[in-house]
Design a protein around this motif. Structure first.
Motif, PDB file in Angstrom:
ATOM      1  N   HIS A   1       0.841  -1.197   0.000  1.00 37.67           N
ATOM      2  CA  HIS A   1       0.000   0.000   0.000  1.00 37.67           C
ATOM      3  C   HIS A   1       0.883   1.256   0.000  1.00 37.67           C
ATOM      4  O   HIS A   1       0.628   2.205  -0.754  1.00 37.67           O
ATOM      5  CB  HIS A   1      -0.909  -0.033   1.232  1.00 37.67           C
ATOM      6  CG  HIS A   1      -1.917   1.053   1.292  1.00 37.67           C
ATOM      7  ND1 HIS A   1      -3.148   0.959   0.695  1.00 37.67           N
ATOM      8  CD2 HIS A   1      -1.889   2.264   1.897  1.00 37.67           C
ATOM      9  CE1 HIS A   1      -3.832   2.067   0.917  1.00 37.67           C
ATOM     10  NE2 HIS A   1      -3.083   2.867   1.658  1.00 37.67           N
ATOM     11  N   THR A   2       1.919   1.246   0.836  1.00 37.14           N
ATOM     12  CA  THR A   2       2.837   2.384   0.911  1.00 37.14           C
ATOM     13  C   THR A   2       3.550   2.592  -0.414  1.00 37.14           C
ATOM     14  O   THR A   2       3.669   3.730  -0.894  1.00 37.14           O
ATOM     15  CB  THR A   2       3.870   2.162   2.041  1.00 37.14           C
ATOM     16  OG1 THR A   2       3.163   1.984   3.267  1.00 37.14           O
ATOM     17  CG2 THR A   2       4.825   3.330   2.150  1.00 37.14           C
ATOM     18  N   PHE A   3       4.023   1.510  -1.030  1.00 34.04           N
ATOM     19  CA  PHE A   3       4.693   1.618  -2.315  1.00 34.04           C
ATOM     20  C   PHE A   3       3.743   2.194  -3.369  1.00 34.04           C
ATOM     21  O   PHE A   3       4.131   3.054  -4.160  1.00 34.04           O
ATOM     22  CB  PHE A   3       5.234   0.254  -2.763  1.00 34.04           C
ATOM     23  CG  PHE A   3       5.919   0.312  -4.096  1.00 34.04           C
ATOM     24  CD1 PHE A   3       7.158   0.907  -4.231  1.00 34.04           C
ATOM     25  CD2 PHE A   3       5.304  -0.208  -5.228  1.00 34.04           C
ATOM     26  CE1 PHE A   3       7.784   0.983  -5.461  1.00 34.04           C
ATOM     27  CE2 PHE A   3       5.919  -0.142  -6.459  1.00 34.04           C
ATOM     28  CZ  PHE A   3       7.165   0.463  -6.574  1.00 34.04           C
ATOM     29  N   PHE A   4       2.495   1.735  -3.372  1.00 29.16           N
ATOM     30  CA  PHE A   4       1.503   2.247  -4.315  1.00 29.16           C
ATOM     31  C   PHE A   4       1.321   3.751  -4.131  1.00 29.16           C
ATOM     32  O   PHE A   4       1.307   4.510  -5.103  1.00 29.16           O
ATOM     33  CB  PHE A   4       0.165   1.521  -4.123  1.00 29.16           C
ATOM     34  CG  PHE A   4      -0.917   2.000  -5.044  1.00 29.16           C
ATOM     35  CD1 PHE A   4      -1.057   1.450  -6.299  1.00 29.16           C
ATOM     36  CD2 PHE A   4      -1.789   2.999  -4.652  1.00 29.16           C
ATOM     37  CE1 PHE A   4      -2.043   1.893  -7.161  1.00 29.16           C
ATOM     38  CE2 PHE A   4      -2.776   3.448  -5.496  1.00 29.16           C
ATOM     39  CZ  PHE A   4      -2.909   2.898  -6.761  1.00 29.16           C
TER      40      PHE A   4
ATOM     41  N   LEU B   1      -1.905  12.049  -6.124  1.00 28.54           N
ATOM     42  CA  LEU B   1      -2.398  12.276  -4.766  1.00 28.54           C
ATOM     43  C   LEU B   1      -2.209  13.711  -4.295  1.00 28.54           C
ATOM     44  O   LEU B   1      -2.428  14.009  -3.130  1.00 28.54           O
ATOM     45  CB  LEU B   1      -1.704  11.327  -3.790  1.00 28.54           C
ATOM     46  CG  LEU B   1      -1.981   9.846  -3.991  1.00 28.54           C
ATOM     47  CD1 LEU B   1      -1.131   9.016  -3.052  1.00 28.54           C
ATOM     48  CD2 LEU B   1      -3.452   9.544  -3.786  1.00 28.54           C
ATOM     49  N   LYS B   2      -1.799  14.618  -5.199  1.00 24.91           N
ATOM     50  CA  LYS B   2      -1.627  16.014  -4.789  1.00 24.91           C
ATOM     51  C   LYS B   2      -2.970  16.559  -4.333  1.00 24.91           C
ATOM     52  O   LYS B   2      -4.001  16.321  -4.949  1.00 24.91           O
ATOM     53  CB  LYS B   2      -1.063  16.845  -5.930  1.00 24.91           C
ATOM     54  CG  LYS B   2       0.395  16.541  -6.183  1.00 24.91           C
ATOM     55  CD  LYS B   2       1.025  17.529  -7.091  1.00 24.91           C
ATOM     56  CE  LYS B   2       2.494  17.185  -7.173  1.00 24.91           C
ATOM     57  NZ  LYS B   2       3.245  18.098  -7.929  1.00 24.91           N
ATOM     58  N   GLY B   3      -2.953  17.263  -3.265  1.00 28.77           N
ATOM     59  CA  GLY B   3      -4.180  17.818  -2.710  1.00 28.77           C
ATOM     60  C   GLY B   3      -4.850  16.890  -1.710  1.00 28.77           C
ATOM     61  O   GLY B   3      -5.875  17.232  -1.142  1.00 28.77           O
ATOM     62  N   VAL B   4      -4.275  15.714  -1.498  1.00 34.27           N
ATOM     63  CA  VAL B   4      -4.814  14.775  -0.527  1.00 34.27           C
ATOM     64  C   VAL B   4      -4.090  15.022   0.795  1.00 34.27           C
ATOM     65  O   VAL B   4      -2.863  15.061   0.844  1.00 34.27           O
ATOM     66  CB  VAL B   4      -4.621  13.314  -0.996  1.00 34.27           C
ATOM     67  CG1 VAL B   4      -5.127  12.346   0.048  1.00 34.27           C
ATOM     68  CG2 VAL B   4      -5.311  13.084  -2.323  1.00 34.27           C
ATOM     69  N   SER B   5      -4.860  15.189   1.864  1.00 33.64           N
ATOM     70  CA  SER B   5      -4.254  15.501   3.154  1.00 33.64           C
ATOM     71  C   SER B   5      -3.613  14.255   3.777  1.00 33.64           C
ATOM     72  O   SER B   5      -3.931  13.121   3.407  1.00 33.64           O
ATOM     73  CB  SER B   5      -5.311  16.058   4.112  1.00 33.64           C
ATOM     74  OG  SER B   5      -6.210  15.038   4.486  1.00 33.64           O
ATOM     75  N   PHE B   6      -2.730  14.494   4.746  1.00 30.00           N
ATOM     76  CA  PHE B   6      -2.084  13.398   5.466  1.00 30.00           C
ATOM     77  C   PHE B   6      -3.119  12.552   6.184  1.00 30.00           C
ATOM     78  O   PHE B   6      -2.997  11.333   6.263  1.00 30.00           O
ATOM     79  CB  PHE B   6      -1.041  13.948   6.445  1.00 30.00           C
ATOM     80  CG  PHE B   6      -0.383  12.879   7.266  1.00 30.00           C
ATOM     81  CD1 PHE B   6       0.587  12.061   6.706  1.00 30.00           C
ATOM     82  CD2 PHE B   6      -0.748  12.675   8.586  1.00 30.00           C
ATOM     83  CE1 PHE B   6       1.195  11.063   7.454  1.00 30.00           C
ATOM     84  CE2 PHE B   6      -0.156  11.685   9.342  1.00 30.00           C
ATOM     85  CZ  PHE B   6       0.824  10.876   8.771  1.00 30.00           C
ATOM     86  N   GLY B   7      -4.143  13.205   6.728  1.00 30.22           N
ATOM     87  CA  GLY B   7      -5.202  12.476   7.429  1.00 30.22           C
ATOM     88  C   GLY B   7      -5.930  11.504   6.508  1.00 30.22           C
ATOM     89  O   GLY B   7      -6.256  10.388   6.907  1.00 30.22           O
ATOM     90  N   GLU B   8      -6.177  11.925   5.272  1.00 31.12           N
ATOM     91  CA  GLU B   8      -6.844  11.042   4.313  1.00 31.12           C
ATOM     92  C   GLU B   8      -5.948   9.865   3.940  1.00 31.12           C
ATOM     93  O   GLU B   8      -6.436   8.750   3.778  1.00 31.12           O
ATOM     94  CB  GLU B   8      -7.252  11.817   3.062  1.00 31.12           C
ATOM     95  CG  GLU B   8      -8.379  12.792   3.300  1.00 31.12           C
ATOM     96  CD  GLU B   8      -8.676  13.660   2.087  1.00 31.12           C
ATOM     97  OE1 GLU B   8      -9.853  13.888   1.807  1.00 31.12           O
ATOM     98  OE2 GLU B   8      -7.709  14.106   1.435  1.00 31.12           O
ATOM     99  N   ILE B   9      -4.658  10.130   3.817  1.00 28.76           N
ATOM    100  CA  ILE B   9      -3.721   9.044   3.518  1.00 28.76           C
ATOM    101  C   ILE B   9      -3.685   8.066   4.685  1.00 28.76           C
ATOM    102  O   ILE B   9      -3.716   6.847   4.497  1.00 28.76           O
ATOM    103  CB  ILE B   9      -2.320   9.600   3.198  1.00 28.76           C
ATOM    104  CG1 ILE B   9      -2.357  10.349   1.871  1.00 28.76           C
ATOM    105  CG2 ILE B   9      -1.286   8.482   3.152  1.00 28.76           C
ATOM    106  CD1 ILE B   9      -1.095  11.093   1.532  1.00 28.76           C
ATOM    107  N   PHE B  10      -3.645   8.580   5.899  1.00 28.60           N
ATOM    108  CA  PHE B  10      -3.657   7.719   7.083  1.00 28.60           C
ATOM    109  C   PHE B  10      -4.943   6.900   7.134  1.00 28.60           C
ATOM    110  O   PHE B  10      -4.923   5.716   7.460  1.00 28.60           O
ATOM    111  CB  PHE B  10      -3.488   8.561   8.350  1.00 28.60           C
ATOM    112  CG  PHE B  10      -3.465   7.750   9.601  1.00 28.60           C
ATOM    113  CD1 PHE B  10      -2.345   7.004   9.943  1.00 28.60           C
ATOM    114  CD2 PHE B  10      -4.570   7.712  10.442  1.00 28.60           C
ATOM    115  CE1 PHE B  10      -2.316   6.240  11.101  1.00 28.60           C
ATOM    116  CE2 PHE B  10      -4.557   6.957  11.603  1.00 28.60           C
ATOM    117  CZ  PHE B  10      -3.436   6.217  11.932  1.00 28.60           C
ATOM    118  N   LEU B  11      -6.064   7.527   6.830  1.00 30.85           N
ATOM    119  CA  LEU B  11      -7.344   6.818   6.820  1.00 30.85           C
ATOM    120  C   LEU B  11      -7.383   5.719   5.759  1.00 30.85           C
ATOM    121  O   LEU B  11      -8.073   4.715   5.929  1.00 30.85           O
ATOM    122  CB  LEU B  11      -8.500   7.795   6.598  1.00 30.85           C
ATOM    123  CG  LEU B  11      -8.966   8.567   7.822  1.00 30.85           C
ATOM    124  CD1 LEU B  11     -10.034   9.587   7.443  1.00 30.85           C
ATOM    125  CD2 LEU B  11      -9.495   7.636   8.888  1.00 30.85           C
TER     126      LEU B  11
END
Length: 153
Positions: free
Chosen positions: A23-26, A34-44
């Motif tokens: 998942h991390t590699f993807f 993923l520009k504009g995606v917040s860290f919180g959304e990535i964590f979720l």
């Protein structure tokens, strides 16, 4: 009995870590999308993927779990453990191939591998053109490194 339970839990943990690394590699490879995606959304995304990761891990562990259960009734179960290692190596390689293919084709197709994306394989010339845009030497190297790393673990 404790050894069998420990091996089963260890195998579950391995597959969960495996899917998290995939998942991390993807996410790292497709960071441009993923520009504009917040860290919180990535964590979720890890949180939401956990249910699918547990499900996939359980499917991948089904045959090894059956073999481990059989090992309870056999005094010399070393051969069963070796068979489980071989099964896991095959599953690791297949999962890495699918994961890396999915990662590379996402930027071209705009979707993860699914039945709709696979329906394009009915047109082999177009499918080959899609693969031509993927830096396949880079992915072959990553596949080899991931296989060595996860098989070693």
């Amino acid at each position: 009995m404790k050894k069998i339970i420990f091996l089963t839990l260890k195998l579950l943990l391995f597959w969960l870590i495996f899917f998290s690394i995939q998942h991390t590699f993807f996410l790292l490879y497709n960071r441009i999308e993923l520009k504009g995606v917040s860290f919180g959304e990535i964590f979720l995304s890890y949180y939401y993927a956990l249910v699918m990761d547990i499900s996939a891990s359980c499917y991948l562990m089904s045959l090894p779990a059956i073999l481990l259960t059989c090992a309870l009734f056999i005094k010399k179960n070393n051969s069963i453990i070796k068979v489980i290692h071989i099964i896991n190596i095959i599953l690791i390689i297949v999962c890495i191939l699918i994961g890396i293919s999915d990662t590379g084709l996402y930027s071209i197709w705009g979707t993860k591998i699914n039945s709709k994306a696979l329906s394009y394989l009915a047109y082999p010339k177009e499918a080959i053109k899609s693969f031509a845009a993927v830096p396949y030497w880079q992915f072959i190297g990553i596949i080899i490194l991931e296989c060595i790393f996860f098989i070693f673990i």
